[in-house]
Design a protein around this motif. Structure first.
Motif, short mmCIF file in Angstrom:
data_model
loop_
_atom_site.label_atom_id
_atom_site.label_comp_id
_atom_site.label_asym_id
_atom_site.label_seq_id
_atom_site.Cartn_x
_atom_site.Cartn_y
_atom_site.Cartn_z
N ALA A 110 0.82 -1.22 0.00
CA ALA A 110 0.00 0.00 0.00
C ALA A 110 0.86 1.27 0.00
N CYS A 111 2.08 1.17 0.55
CA CYS A 111 2.95 2.36 0.60
C CYS A 111 3.61 2.63 -0.75
N GLN A 112 3.38 1.77 -1.74
CA GLN A 112 3.89 2.01 -3.09
C GLN A 112 2.81 2.62 -3.99
N ARG A 113 1.61 2.79 -3.40
CA ARG A 113 0.48 3.23 -4.23
C ARG A 113 -0.09 4.53 -3.67
N ARG A 114 -0.86 5.19 -4.54
CA ARG A 114 -1.60 6.37 -4.11
C ARG A 114 -3.02 5.96 -3.81
N THR A 115 -3.46 6.23 -2.60
CA THR A 115 -4.83 5.87 -2.23
C THR A 115 -5.57 7.12 -1.77
N PRO A 116 -6.43 7.66 -2.65
CA PRO A 116 -7.15 8.88 -2.30
C PRO A 116 -8.23 8.59 -1.26
N LEU A 117 -8.74 9.66 -0.67
CA LEU A 117 -9.78 9.51 0.34
C LEU A 117 -11.07 8.98 -0.29
N LYS A 118 -11.44 9.61 -1.42
CA LYS A 118 -12.67 9.19 -2.09
C LYS A 118 -12.29 8.24 -3.21
N HIS A 119 -12.97 7.10 -3.23
CA HIS A 119 -12.67 6.13 -4.27
C HIS A 119 -13.97 5.57 -4.83
N HIS A 120 -13.86 4.54 -5.68
CA HIS A 120 -15.01 4.12 -6.47
C HIS A 120 -15.65 2.82 -6.02
N ASN A 121 -15.12 2.22 -4.96
CA ASN A 121 -15.57 0.85 -4.65
C ASN A 121 -16.00 0.63 -3.21
N SER A 122 -16.60 1.66 -2.61
CA SER A 122 -17.05 1.53 -1.21
C SER A 122 -18.01 0.36 -1.03
N PHE A 123 -18.81 0.09 -2.06
CA PHE A 123 -19.78 -1.02 -1.92
C PHE A 123 -19.05 -2.35 -1.69
N LEU A 124 -17.82 -2.45 -2.11
CA LEU A 124 -17.03 -3.66 -1.87
C LEU A 124 -16.15 -3.52 -0.62
N THR A 125 -15.51 -2.34 -0.49
CA THR A 125 -14.56 -2.19 0.62
C THR A 125 -15.27 -2.16 1.98
N ASP A 126 -16.48 -1.58 2.04
CA ASP A 126 -17.23 -1.59 3.30
C ASP A 126 -17.49 -3.03 3.74
N ALA A 127 -17.84 -3.87 2.78
CA ALA A 127 -18.14 -5.28 3.08
C ALA A 127 -16.89 -5.99 3.57
N LEU A 128 -15.79 -5.80 2.86
CA LEU A 128 -14.54 -6.47 3.27
C LEU A 128 -14.08 -5.98 4.64
N GLU A 129 -14.34 -4.71 4.92
CA GLU A 129 -13.91 -4.17 6.21
C GLU A 129 -14.77 -4.64 7.38
N ILE A 130 -16.01 -5.03 7.09
CA ILE A 130 -16.83 -5.67 8.13
C ILE A 130 -16.17 -7.00 8.52
N LEU A 131 -15.74 -7.75 7.51
CA LEU A 131 -15.10 -9.04 7.80
C LEU A 131 -13.76 -8.84 8.50
N ALA A 132 -13.05 -7.76 8.14
CA ALA A 132 -11.79 -7.45 8.82
C ALA A 132 -12.04 -7.14 10.29
N GLN A 133 -13.06 -6.34 10.52
CA GLN A 133 -13.36 -5.96 11.90
C GLN A 133 -13.80 -7.18 12.72
N ASN A 134 -14.59 -8.03 12.08
CA ASN A 134 -15.03 -9.24 12.77
C ASN A 134 -13.85 -10.14 13.13
N ALA A 135 -12.86 -10.20 12.24
CA ALA A 135 -11.65 -10.98 12.53
C ALA A 135 -10.89 -10.36 13.70
N GLU A 136 -10.88 -9.02 13.78
CA GLU A 136 -10.23 -8.36 14.92
C GLU A 136 -10.94 -8.71 16.21
#
Ligand code: 8DG
Ligand code: MN
Ligand code: MN
Length: 383
Positions: free
Chosen positions: A16-42
């Motif tokens: 991730a430190c080799q890439r540019r990741t802006p605040l607003k992006h195009h795939n929240s419908f996917l990233t929100d879902a994946l982050e729910i699973l990440a949080q659940n794993a935490e």
């Protein structure tokens, strides 16, 4: 002219430190879902699994377009089998059954509500969950032993779970500036954390403080805290001394990603901004979150979490980089340093194992250069 020439597809780098990741992006419908699973794993303390989901989500945040089909994911790094399965389901059905059942589960909801209390980590929340507690409201009748942080966390639960606006962050910035300048003229104050990355809302406001004269910053925090307290601006504070010099495990190898700076985790009493009172959208008295202390109507202040960190001038660039985030970006920087460069990065220093020496830096740009990375500005570190 070559009629079929196309621009070569930009190959997504794997850290991730080799890439540019802006605040607003195009795939929240996917990233929100994946982050729910990440949080659940935490919540089940499965860090490896959690990081895997966060890395997948982060790759999608760096894409310059919406993902419409599995073909769009061809050649992307970091997407594991499980993440791909979840993405496929969402692309085909609109939702993922695993994500939805996680979201709905009593355990996930309770763990979320309990860890949303300031001072409560996963261990404590899990113990409470197993004892039958489901929300912070349950803590009072059961007479749970709470430490000072948790008591403040329960007391100000509503306010602390109401996002801090950029406007509020600026008001707090002015207050912190005034406090620091009063006790140490010439000190430098930097807004770090999410607001430095351009976020409009945050869960707290983060500051890094230093002074160009090395040593002038020693034992500064108690003075700042005293000043703020005397003005009646603090609802809670816990100051920790700088333990960098006393540490035996070497400066670039702290026990965790916790650093050793003099720091203060605090809760400010912030006078309500005129424009935010008496408005429909104001969250006060809205009953949105389960609160434990009724706020009277017309209350003129709110509680806001503020983190203050003091660094010696010689470590300021490392501290700035380390406290700007995002958390995943930081983790990836350290992983890059260790795995690809044989270096060890912390918020204090950068150690080169091959040369067996510390590499100095006066700016974030120099640190990226030492690491052999293209400079990524704060606004593109939203990994
Ligand atoms: P938010 O507050 O809006 O939710 O987002 P954020 O500003 O990105 O998150 P944060 O939790 O306030 O953390 C800000 C940065 O500070 C993040 O990169 C991680 C870093 N950080 C801590 N604790 C520690 C620590 O103990 N040591 C170091 N080096 N960094 C830390 O939060
Ligand atoms: Mn923050
Ligand atoms: Mn913070």
């Amino acid at each position: 002219p070559k009629p079929f020439e196309t621009t070569p597809a930009v190959k997504m780098k794997s850290y991730a430190c080799q890439r540019r990741t802006p605040l607003k992006h195009h795939n929240s419908f996917l990233t929100d879902a994946l982050e729910i699973l990440a949080q659940n794993a935490e919540f089940s303390e499965n860090e490896g699994r959690s990081v895997a989901f966060r890395r997948s989500a982060s790759v999608l945040k760096a894409l310059p377009h919406v993902v419409r089909s599995m073909g769009d994911l061809k050649d992307l790094p970091c997407l594991g089998e499980h993440s791909l399965r979840v993405i496929k389901e969402i692309l085909e059905d609109g939702t993922s059954s695993e994500v939805e059942s996680t979201r709905q589960s009593e355990q996930f909801q309770a763990m979320k509500a309990l860890t949303d209390v300031f001072g409560v980590g996963v261990r404590t929340a899990d113990r409470w969950f197993r004892e039958g507690l489901r929300s912070p409201l349950d803590l009072i009748p059961t007479g749970q032993k709470l430490n000072h942080a948790q008591q403040a966390g329960v007391k100000y639960y509503n306010d602390l779970n109401t996002p801090v606006t950029k406007k509020e962050a600026m008001v707090i910035s002015d207050i912190v500036e005034k406090a620091v300048k009063a006790v140490l003229p010439g000190a430098i104050i930097t807004l770090t954390g999410g607001f430095r990355r351009g976020k409009e809302l945050g869960h707290d406001v983060d500051f890094l403080i230093t002074h160009p004269e090395e040593g002038a910053e020693e034992r500064l925090m108690p003075k700042i805290v005293n000043w703020l307290d005397n003005q009646g601006l603090l609802l809670y504070q816990k100051t920790t001394r700088n333990s960098y010099l006393e540490s035996k495990d070497g400066p670039a190898r702290p026990a965790s990603n916790m650093d050793r700076f003099e720091r203060c985790f605090s809760i400010f009493k912030l006078e309500q901004l005129e424009s935010d009172t008496h408005t429909e959208t104001s969250s006060y008295n809205s009953g949105r979150a389960a609160g434990t202390e009724e706020r009277h109507a017309g209350s003129t202040w709110r509680a806001v979490r503020v983190d203050l960190v003091v660094s010696p001038y010689s470590q300021f660039a490392f501290a700035t980089l380390g406290w700007t985030g995002s958390k995943l970006f930081e983790r990836e920087l350290r992983r890059w340093a260790g795995q690809e460069k044989g270096m060890s990065l912390s918020s204090h220093a950068l150690y080169d194992s091959k040369q067996q020496r510390y590499l100095r830096a006066n700016s974030e740009e120099e640190i990226f250069a030492h690491l052999g990375l293209e400079y990524i500005p704060p606004s593109e570190r939203n990994a």
